[in-house]
Design a protein around this motif. Sequence first.
Motif, PDB file in Angstrom:
ATOM      1  N   ALA A   1       0.212  10.485  14.025  1.00 21.16           N
ATOM      2  CA  ALA A   1      -0.368  10.109  12.732  1.00 21.16           C
ATOM      3  C   ALA A   1       0.656  10.058  11.599  1.00 21.16           C
ATOM      4  O   ALA A   1       0.598   9.169  10.746  1.00 21.16           O
ATOM      5  N   SER A   2       1.605  10.987  11.575  1.00 20.22           N
ATOM      6  CA  SER A   2       2.553  11.040  10.456  1.00 20.22           C
ATOM      7  C   SER A   2       3.533   9.868  10.451  1.00 20.22           C
ATOM      8  O   SER A   2       4.241   9.654   9.453  1.00 20.22           O
ATOM      9  N   PHE A   3       3.589   9.107  11.533  1.00 20.52           N
ATOM     10  CA  PHE A   3       4.490   7.954  11.604  1.00 20.52           C
ATOM     11  C   PHE A   3       3.776   6.644  11.287  1.00 20.52           C
ATOM     12  O   PHE A   3       4.382   5.572  11.358  1.00 20.52           O
ATOM     13  N   LEU A   4       2.490   6.727  10.927  1.00 15.98           N
ATOM     14  CA  LEU A   4       1.712   5.534  10.586  1.00 15.98           C
ATOM     15  C   LEU A   4       1.623   5.395   9.070  1.00 15.98           C
ATOM     16  O   LEU A   4       1.274   6.351   8.377  1.00 15.98           O
ATOM     17  N   PRO A   5       1.912   4.212   8.522  1.00 15.99           N
ATOM     18  CA  PRO A   5       1.763   4.035   7.075  1.00 15.99           C
ATOM     19  C   PRO A   5       0.288   4.054   6.687  1.00 15.99           C
ATOM     20  O   PRO A   5      -0.579   3.697   7.497  1.00 15.99           O
ATOM     21  N   PRO A   6      -0.043   4.491   5.464  1.00 13.54           N
ATOM     22  CA  PRO A   6      -1.438   4.447   5.008  1.00 13.54           C
ATOM     23  C   PRO A   6      -1.986   3.025   5.185  1.00 13.54           C
ATOM     24  O   PRO A   6      -1.336   2.047   4.804  1.00 13.54           O
ATOM     25  N   THR A   7      -3.169   2.915   5.761  1.00 14.93           N
ATOM     26  CA  THR A   7      -3.738   1.608   6.104  1.00 14.93           C
ATOM     27  C   THR A   7      -5.241   1.626   5.866  1.00 14.93           C
ATOM     28  O   THR A   7      -5.920   2.584   6.211  1.00 14.93           O
TER      29      THR A   7
END
Length: 346
Positions: free
Chosen positions: A121-127
């Motif tokens: 999760a921490s490697f995903l940009p806010p979407t």
Amino acid sequence: MGSLGILQWNTERTDYYTDQVAEHCASSGIQVVRLSPLSCNFSTLTATGWRYDLSAGQWTKDVFPVPDFIYDRCFYPPGSKEKKRVTEASEQLKKLSVFLGSGLPNKWAVYRWLRKDSRIASFLPPTQLLEEDVLNAYVNAFGTVVIKPVFGSGGEGFHVIRRRDNTISLYNKSKELLLAEDSGATLYKFLKSSLPASRYIIQPFLKLQLNGRPFDLRVVMQKESPEHWYEAGKGYRVGRKNSYVSNLRAGGRISSSLNHHSGEYKQAEQIAEKISPLIPFVLEKYHQPLFELGIDYGLDSQGKLWIIEVNSKPGYETIMKTTDNTRKKLIFSRPARLIRQLENSE
């Protein structure tokens, strides 16, 4: 052994990767054909396409029984009028053949599934899905944002929205499309009226650039058996100067490594090596089966690694140019190895 059909939109064209997969499968006793979903006759359970002749090392046009296994490499043209027919034909084909992998549904579903795993999760940009209130909130919070169609690939439909002073600009890859007063309502109305009728996701703009050129790290994962995934290869794609996208269709070039700030990029590669094997297993909790994944990573100006996108039908051009011959043989042989596994498990 059985037969393998390589599913394509345009069966008149082949490429190096497809030819090599066909040769390795045929060498293992698997009959290989190329077909389109629309070339199937479900009344006679036959299809028209191309059969691979191992002795001649070439394809011959033929009519053949619907294959036992399907390797889906079908990239549908955007906005294709045939899309409904193709989808219906593919669903019928799934009742007759075993698909090595089933395409992921869309970017929004993939994001939500990956977001559930704390290791990823921490490697995903806010979407979020694009709506007027979300657009306003993201532009206010981040200043510059990107929107991408929920369905699509190859950078199609990619736009950058940037607010400067009292104006908002909209860019398509590198060209400015709109310059308006700072009004989210005006921009959203323009987007709805001018973009294709499709849902979009919105994310903050990540400055993933090297000397003014966008770049990303493409990692391809392949399944060899239901329990084992392997990294097939990886390579960097560097886009054109002043462009926003690095994919090859938009003029990007391929590199096996980046010499600039090599320590920083080496550390990012090591992190990607730990994350990449997790992604197939997380996605297969919600969507089965998968056979291959293309995972695109970016490194921002702060040294933060991001997962940009995950594709279930990755192109192989990048890793073909960055992988040695020994590893290439493993890449080409994995469809045959998986078929053996599936046949033995029946």
